[in-house]
Structure formats: structure tokens, C-alpha cells
Design an enzyme around this catalytic site. Structure first.
Site, mmCIF file in Angstrom:
data_model
loop_
_atom_site.group_PDB
_atom_site.id
_atom_site.type_symbol
_atom_site.label_atom_id
_atom_site.label_comp_id
_atom_site.label_asym_id
_atom_site.label_seq_id
_atom_site.Cartn_x
_atom_site.Cartn_y
_atom_site.Cartn_z
ATOM 1 N N ASP A 1 14.508 13.591 6.665
ATOM 2 C CA ASP A 1 14.124 14.717 6.272
ATOM 3 C C ASP A 1 12.742 14.491 5.430
ATOM 4 O OD1 ASP A 1 14.132 17.604 5.727
ATOM 5 O OD2 ASP A 1 16.124 17.549 5.466
ATOM 6 N N ASP B 1 13.490 25.652 8.860
ATOM 7 C CA ASP B 1 14.880 25.653 9.274
ATOM 8 C C ASP B 1 15.236 27.011 10.178
ATOM 9 O OD1 ASP B 1 14.853 23.383 7.784
ATOM 10 O OD2 ASP B 1 16.388 23.951 6.586
HETATM 11 C C1 GLA Z 1 16.444 20.453 5.247
HETATM 12 C C2 GLA Z 1 16.446 20.390 6.534
HETATM 13 C C3 GLA Z 1 17.641 20.938 7.311
HETATM 14 C C4 GLA Z 1 18.938 20.298 6.484
HETATM 15 C C5 GLA Z 1 18.726 20.475 4.866
HETATM 16 C C6 GLA Z 1 19.577 19.738 4.222
HETATM 17 O O1 GLA Z 1 16.162 21.751 4.912
HETATM 18 O O2 GLA Z 1 15.215 20.912 7.431
HETATM 19 O O3 GLA Z 1 18.011 20.844 8.467
HETATM 20 O O4 GLA Z 1 18.948 18.893 6.681
HETATM 21 O O5 GLA Z 1 17.579 19.883 4.340
HETATM 22 O O6 GLA Z 1 19.599 19.792 2.799
#
Ligand code: GLA
Length: 562
Positions: free
Chosen positions: A177, A232
Site C-alpha cells: 500500500d 478505493d
Molecule cells: C488502502 C487500500 C485499501 C486497503 C486499505 C487498508 O485504503 O487502498 O485497498 O488495503 O488501505 O487499510
């Protein structure tokens, strides 16, 4: 010449023109008439991993950081992959997301599993998953901490130690990430982890998750296997369709071993209708996206299993050609996508993004397989099979729904003996920068028949093809022809600034190349030996930066056959 174009098509064209070269498709795909082969030159997976988009499960969309993300869940998913036939359908990875670790490293600096969620540790879960013949994935961030507000330790500065730990767990996949990255350059952060993973000696699929911030598609193919292209996803229609719109123009960057990742599936989580989830699953498959189930399968409905287990749709996603589908038309939210498949078939999706039922139509020409009928159509959701002779596809599509087909072309006709103008023969594949290629007219950019007289440097040509970079036209020759002679040049309607390159391919071999021709150049005669050619492909690529002026004429194209 004034141009009115959609943002989407402009972005697609900009992406296409960033590519070094168009090459013809090979084998049966070319025979049946392939669409634009817009793959970046580094098309092969550097390490042979993720030759197809990864399929599996990740807990995040269903649990986020809640307590129901634990060992029982992960084992339960692995069990269901086997018992519900998902493993047989191709789902392989069972992946942990954020919140699996404790907030602090141990005295040796190692990450430690949360003992409440994972009382037997991570290796025990990985062993369980492997025991089912599945693969196991884990998560951390290319920053000092992961994304969750609880603040679990990240991998920045700990790449080798963490990679070695993951390898010792038996990890097969790492999602890396972007939170708390301290402003360190993305390329450095992700490359450091890629090198650390490689040096473990264990094959580990590397998933970059920087939400499209660094445009990883432009640089990460040599180090990673997939990269997030967007922020996301959320479990609602507008989030899902917005993400699809962002990911669609990036098709040229995807290919075996390096995939665009528009985020994990929300199918089954309850925020969309069944029709919307079918659209979601169809679009992800058309886009060769990773298919990571994001719902708790222990609670999933029969409908959810049915969507996720649609073998025909999975075959579109997992097609070995590995070519992400593209938008071929978007008429006010009535969107047609086409995806070239390895055996010469095409997948097509008709998505109604509007709020009311509408008829969506397209043609085999628009899909790049014109003049190859009769066509076999299989509806990928209803499974109905039909024969299409008209070359036009039309379906009534309810709001937010998608109709999708797999189209199998019939045999393409062979050219006649003697000398013919290509503009009098049917092509078997055509992709063009703006509007369709025109026969005996210049490229008018928008609709069939809107061009003018083909004119190069003041000379008018009654016969020929009017194209616009980036363009590819394919003909089925069946080893019956000997040669092509053609005068090529930028059409006078381009105005100053036009610059293109014309290339002719005998099957996959380049047999003529014009070099860069500009608006002020006279026509250049190209001669191509086509002896033994099964296919002839005419390619036009931009010769400069201003793609708005790249009207390209194949004038008096004489094909000689025996
Ligand atoms: C980010 C990523 C998500 C998930 C969250 C976890 O937002 O883009 O896909 O992995 O972190 O905290």
C-alpha cells in the site's frame, strides 16, 4: 480541422500514441481480424508470474479492520473455494489485508501477527491455505505505517526484513500500500520492495497499491505484476462505474504479467443490485482486471456464487492473449466495450449506465471483426446461443445492466485472382484513431462516409483508404496473393502539422515502412512482397506529437493475387 471529441476517446488516443509501435496480432486472432495491438513493447512477464490476471479473495471490502477478519474467516474462505467450485473456476489466492499485525514490531524488528485474530500465527494459516492447493497473500504499506488509523507498522526501510519474513511464512502474493510514505519517491519505495521480494528466492506476486498516484502503469511493469489505477472502491454503483471509467483508457498498459488493478470486487456486499453486480463483474472481466472476491463467502447468497462462478465471463478475464478490452463507443452512457480473445473470438459488453432501459447497438465492423460472418453469439449471462448474419448486434438493456456476448466469426472470404483495389475488398479487422476507416474517401473522423476526396499534396486519388492514426486494417489473404503497391501520405485535409508513419506487415513481418511523412511531403510509393501471407496488415502510427492532424491515406492500393 476542428475536432469535437469525448474526453474518454482523447485520453485513449493519447495513451495509444504514447506507445512505441503497433504490431499485428499473431495466429488465428490475426486471421479472424484482430483489433489494435496496442501493447507496450515490454509485453512479457519479466519473471513469468501472473501471466493471467490474479484471481482469489481479499477480506478488506467485507470486513475492513473489524474483528471478523481472523483465522476462522481465512480458513473458511479456503474451504469454500474448494467446496463451492471456486478453486476449480480459477480462484487461487487467499489474501490478508490490513490489520493482521500488532501495532509494534518485536524486539528483533519483525512484524507480529495479532494473537487474537491469528492465535496460531500467519504461517499456520498459510499452511492451511496451501494444504488446499491454494495460494496465500499478505499486505503491508510502502510507508512507516499501514493505512488503518490504528497504525500498524509499514515496510518502508524494513523491506528486506519484511520480505524475508513473508517468504518464511510461505507468502505467494504481497499487496503493498501507499500510506504514510513520508514523501519518498514511489518508484524507489516500490522498487526496493520488489528487489527484496526477488532476493528471497520465493516467487511472490507483487501488487502495487498507490491508487494511481504515480501512474505506476507507466513505469512499474518491470518490477510489479499489477498496480492499482484508482482510489478505493466502495460498495455502490457510482463508485464502481467511476473506477471503471478511470481504468478503461489504460488498456494499452496491461498485458501478461503486468495488469491494471481497478480494485477488488464488491460483488455480494449488498450495496448494489444483482444487475449492477453483474455489470461490475463483466466490466472487470472485459478489463482483464484481477478478480479478487471481496465478500464473506460464508454468508454469500446463491446469486453471489452464481455471478462469481460465471465460467464464460471468467474465461474472458483470463483469456491467454491478455489484452485488456477497450471502449469502442459511448453514446451518452450507453457503452460498448470489445475485447480481443486469443482464438480470434471477440467479447463484447453493452452497458447501460443511464437510469432507464435503452437499446444498445453495435456492429461487427466496430468490434473489429467485420465481413467475417456468419457469427456465433453466446450470451455470457443467459447462455443463449444464436447465429448473427446481419453484422449488427442490438439489445434492450435495463438501467445499470450489461448484456455481454462472446462472438465467434465465420470464415473470412479470400480476395479474387488478379489485381484489386483494397478499398473494393472487405477487411477482416479494422481499428482507427477517429471514426471508421473510409473506403475511397479521406477520414472524416466521426461516422462512416463523412470523408472527402483522398488528396495528397494536391493530387486527388479516386481509390484508396482514408485512415487516421492510430490505425490498423487487416485483410485475410489465405496465401493467395503476391504483392501490394500503394501510394501513402498525409491527407491535405490535415492542414499543417500532420505527421505519420505507414507500415505494411506480411503476417507478423514488417515488409514496408514509409518513415515519417508530413503534410508537405508528396505521396511515397510502398511496395510489399506478400508471397505466402495469410494476413496483410496496414498500420499507421503518429509521426509527431500533434495527433489531431494525422489523417493518413493509403491511395490506389493495388493487391495482386493468383
Ligand atoms: C488502502 C487500500 C485499501 C486497503 C486499505 C487498508 O485504503 O487502498 O485497498 O488495503 O488501505 O487499510
Amino acid at each position: 480541422m476542428h475536432k469535437v471529441r469525448t474526453t474518454l476517446t482523447r485520453r485513449l488516443a493519447a495513451t495509444l500514441t504514447a506507445l512505441p509501435l503497433l504490431i499485428p496480432a499473431v495466429g488465428t486472432a490475426a486471421l479472424a481480424g484482430a483489433s489494435v495491438a496496442a501493447a507496450p513493447s515490454a509485453a512479457a512477464a519479466p519473471d513469468g508470474q501472473a501471466a493471467l490476471p490474479p484471481m482469489g479473495f481479499n477480506n478488506w471490502n467485507s470486513t475492513h479492520c473489524r474483528a471478523d477478519f481472523n483465522e476462522a474467516m481465512v480458513k473458511g474462505i479456503a474451504d469454500l473455494f474448494v467446496s463451492k467450485g471456486l478453486k476449480a473456476a480459477g480462484y487461487r489466492y487467499v489474501n490478508l489485508d490490513d490489520c493482521w499485525a500488532l501495532p509494534s514490531r518485536n524486539a528483533s524488528g519483525d512484524l507480529v501477527a495479532d494473537p487474537v485474530r491469528f492465535p496460531h500465527g500467519i504461517k499456520a494459516v498459510a499452511d492451511y491455505v496451501h494444504g488446499k492447493g491454494l495460494k496465500f497473500g499478505i499486505y503491508t504499506s510502502a510507508g512507516t505505517k499501514t493505512c488503518n488509523t490504528a497504525g500498524f507498522p509499514g515496510g518502508l526501510g524494513h523491506e528486506r526484513q519484511d520480505a524475508n519474513l513473508f517468504a518464511s511464512f510461505g507468502v505467494d502474493y504481497l499487496k503493498y500500500d501507499n500510506c504514510n510514505n513520508q514523501g519518498v519517491d514511489a518508484k524507489k519505495r516500490y522498487t526496493d520492495m520488489a528487489n527484496a521480494l526477488r532476493d528471497t528466492g520465493r516467487p511472490i506476486v507483487f501488487s502495487l497499491c498507490d491508487w494511481g498516484e504515480s501512474k505506476a502503469w507507466e513505469w512499474a511493469a518491470p518490477i510489479g505484476h499489477l498496480w492499482r489505477t484508482t482510489g478505493d472502491i466502495s460498495d455502490n454503483w457510482s463508485s464502481m462505474i467511476d473506477i471503471a471509467h478511470e481504468n478503461q483508457p489504460l488498456a494499452p498498459y496491461a498485458g501478461p504479467g503486468h495488469w491494471n488493478d481497478p480494485d477488488m470486487l464488491e460483488v455480494g456486499n449488498g450495496g448494489m443490485t444483482a444487475a449492477e453486480y453483474r455489470t461490475h463483474f463483466t466490466l472487470w472481466s472485459m478489463m482483464s482486471a484481477p478478480l479478487l472476491i471481496g465478500t464473506d463467502l460464508r454468508k454469500a447468497s446463491a446469486e453471489t456464487f452464481k455471478i462469481l462462478s460465471n465460467r464464460d465471463m471468467i474465461a474472458v478475464d483470463q483469456d491467454p492473449l491478455g489484452k485488456q478490452g477497450t471502449v469502442v463507443a459511448n453514446d451518452g452512457g450507453l457503452v460498448v466495450m470489445a475485447k480481443e480473445l486469443k482464438n480470434g473470438d471477440r467479447a463484447v459488453s453493452l452497458t447501460n449506465e443511464t437510469g432507464t432501459t435503452a437499446t444498445i447497438s453495435t456492429t461487427m465492423d466496430a468490434l473489429g471483426i467485420g465481413n467475417s460472418g456468419p457469427y456465433r453469439l453466446k450470451d455470457l449471462w443467459t447462455k443463449a446461443v444464436s447465429t448473427n448474419r446481419s453484422g449488427t448486434i442490438s439489445a434492450s438493456v435495463p438501467a445499470h445492466a450489461t448484456v455481454a456476448y462472446r462472438i465467434t466469426p465465420g470464415r473470412a472470404p479470400l480476395p479474387p485472382a488478379g489485381t484489386s483495389h483494397l478499398s473494393d475488398l472487405p477487411w477482416t479487422g479494422m481499428v482507427n484513431g477517429w471514426g471508421p476507416v473510409e473506403k475511397d474517401r479521406s477520414n472524416g473522423e466521426r461516422a462512416a462516409g463523412d470523408g472527402r476526396a483522398l488528396t495528397i499534396n494536391g493530387t486527388v486519388y479516386p481509390k484508396g483508404l482514408g485512415a487516421h492514426a492510430v490505425s490498423r486494417i487487416t485483410y485475410h489473404l489465405g496465401a493467395r496473393c503476391t504483392g501490394l503497391t500503394v501510394d501513402v501520405g498525409v491527407d491535405d485535409e490535415s492542414g499543417p502539422g500532420g505527421a505519420v508513419v505507414f507500415r505494411i506487415y506480411r503476417d507478423t513481418t514488417k515488409v514496408a515502412d514509409s518513415g515519417v511523412l508530413t503534410t508537405s511531403d508528396p505521396a511515397r510509393t510502398l511496395t510489399a512482397d506478400l508471397t505466402g501471407a495469410r494476413t496483410l496488415t496496414l498500420v499507421v502510427t503518429p509521426g509527431g506529437n500533434n495527433i489531431d492532424h494525422d489523417h493518413a491515406d493509403w491511395a490506389t492500393p493495388r493487391l495482386t493475387c493468383i
